[in-house]
Design a protein around this motif. Structure first.
Motif, PDB file in Angstrom:
ATOM      1  N   CYS A 133      41.851   2.171 -45.071  1.00 55.76           N
ATOM      2  CA  CYS A 133      40.896   1.121 -45.407  1.00 55.76           C
ATOM      3  C   CYS A 133      39.459   1.655 -45.341  1.00 55.76           C
ATOM      4  CB  CYS A 133      41.082  -0.064 -44.469  1.00 55.76           C
ATOM      5  SG  CYS A 133      39.875  -1.369 -44.695  1.00 55.76           S
ATOM      6  N   GLY A 134      39.043   2.188 -44.210  1.00 55.28           N
ATOM      7  CA  GLY A 134      37.713   2.778 -44.080  1.00 55.28           C
ATOM      8  C   GLY A 134      36.590   1.798 -43.822  1.00 55.28           C
ATOM      9  N   ALA A 135      36.901   0.512 -43.657  1.00 58.25           N
ATOM     10  CA  ALA A 135      35.852  -0.472 -43.364  1.00 58.25           C
ATOM     11  C   ALA A 135      35.370  -0.282 -41.921  1.00 58.25           C
ATOM     12  CB  ALA A 135      36.386  -1.884 -43.554  1.00 58.25           C
ATOM     13  N   VAL A 136      34.135  -0.640 -41.668  1.00 58.19           N
ATOM     14  CA  VAL A 136      33.557  -0.498 -40.333  1.00 58.19           C
ATOM     15  C   VAL A 136      34.165  -1.571 -39.418  1.00 58.19           C
ATOM     16  CG1 VAL A 136      31.425  -0.536 -38.993  1.00 58.19           C
ATOM     17  CG2 VAL A 136      31.429   0.392 -41.307  1.00 58.19           C
ATOM     18  N   ASN A 137      34.623  -1.148 -38.239  1.00 57.69           N
ATOM     19  CA  ASN A 137      35.176  -2.086 -37.267  1.00 57.69           C
ATOM     20  C   ASN A 137      34.072  -2.858 -36.563  1.00 57.69           C
ATOM     21  OD1 ASN A 137      37.933  -1.507 -37.683  1.00 57.69           O
ATOM     22  ND2 ASN A 137      37.761   0.326 -36.428  1.00 57.69           N
ATOM     23  N   ARG A 138      34.453  -3.820 -35.760  1.00 54.00           N
ATOM     24  CA  ARG A 138      33.461  -4.680 -35.094  1.00 54.00           C
ATOM     25  C   ARG A 138      32.549  -3.937 -34.136  1.00 54.00           C
ATOM     26  NH1 ARG A 138      35.284 -10.663 -34.616  1.00 54.00           N
ATOM     27  NH2 ARG A 138      36.693 -10.750 -36.378  1.00 54.00           N
ATOM     28  N   GLY A 161      31.152  -1.179 -34.697  1.00 50.81           N
ATOM     29  CA  GLY A 161      30.107  -0.552 -35.491  1.00 50.81           C
ATOM     30  C   GLY A 161      30.123   0.961 -35.471  1.00 50.81           C
ATOM     31  N   ARG A 162      31.043   1.566 -34.743  1.00 54.54           N
ATOM     32  CA  ARG A 162      31.080   3.022 -34.641  1.00 54.54           C
ATOM     33  C   ARG A 162      32.344   3.627 -35.218  1.00 54.54           C
ATOM     34  NH1 ARG A 162      30.269   3.699 -28.428  1.00 54.54           N
ATOM     35  NH2 ARG A 162      31.983   2.259 -28.633  1.00 54.54           N
ATOM     36  N   THR A 163      33.409   2.862 -35.299  1.00 58.50           N
ATOM     37  CA  THR A 163      34.672   3.390 -35.797  1.00 58.50           C
ATOM     38  C   THR A 163      35.040   2.730 -37.114  1.00 58.50           C
ATOM     39  OG1 THR A 163      35.941   1.762 -34.546  1.00 58.50           O
ATOM     40  CG2 THR A 163      35.516   3.868 -33.464  1.00 58.50           C
ATOM     41  N   TYR A 164      35.981   3.342 -37.810  1.00 55.19           N
ATOM     42  CA  TYR A 164      36.412   2.846 -39.104  1.00 55.19           C
ATOM     43  C   TYR A 164      37.888   2.466 -39.059  1.00 55.19           C
ATOM     44  CZ  TYR A 164      32.035   4.893 -40.555  1.00 55.19           C
ATOM     45  OH  TYR A 164      30.711   5.198 -40.669  1.00 55.19           O
ATOM     46  N   CYS A 165      38.248   1.478 -39.840  1.00 52.03           N
ATOM     47  CA  CYS A 165      39.614   0.976 -39.899  1.00 52.03           C
ATOM     48  C   CYS A 165      40.531   2.040 -40.504  1.00 52.03           C
ATOM     49  CB  CYS A 165      39.658  -0.299 -40.743  1.00 52.03           C
ATOM     50  SG  CYS A 165      41.309  -0.978 -40.931  1.00 52.03           S
ATOM     51  N   ARG A 166      41.684   2.237 -39.868  1.00 55.22           N
ATOM     52  CA  ARG A 166      42.640   3.218 -40.366  1.00 55.22           C
ATOM     53  C   ARG A 166      43.921   2.556 -40.851  1.00 55.22           C
ATOM     54  NH1 ARG A 166      42.261   8.888 -37.672  1.00 55.22           N
ATOM     55  NH2 ARG A 166      44.342   8.858 -38.546  1.00 55.22           N
ATOM     56  N   ASN A 167      43.864   1.261 -41.132  1.00 58.40           N
ATOM     57  CA  ASN A 167      45.023   0.580 -41.701  1.00 58.40           C
ATOM     58  C   ASN A 167      45.241   1.040 -43.133  1.00 58.40           C
ATOM     59  OD1 ASN A 167      45.495  -0.951 -39.406  1.00 58.40           O
ATOM     60  ND2 ASN A 167      44.196  -2.620 -40.103  1.00 58.40           N
TER      61      ASN A 167
END
Length: 81
Positions: A13-18, A20-26
């Protein structure tokens, strides 16, 4: 090919998680689509439709780099050197 890469190819996915520092890996399908989380899909669409100043500047740098690379190949061919 563009449509496949944009909407069908399996990617993270690559969207920013809540935080603000990590990215979604779904898992997601396509570079432009988000994962199963509605907020992530909206975030990816919003990033394309309403880019921030930072994203616009990065896009400009990418286009300028591409133009520079093309010029580096074409100028020597045209001038014979």
């Amino acid at each position: 090919m563009f449509a496949y890469a944009s909407f069908q190819v399996p990617v993270w996915c690559g969207a920013v998680n809540r935080d603000g520092r990590t990215y979604c890996r779904n898992n997601a399908y396509g570079v432009l689509m988000g994962c199963r989380n509605r907020q992530h899909r909206w975030q990816k669409i919003k990033m394309i439709v309403f880019p921030t100043a930072k994203e616009k500047f990065n896009g400009f740098l990418a286009v300028a780099g591409l133009a520079s690379a093309i010029a580096a190949v074409i100028v020597p061919v045209m001038t014979g050197g």
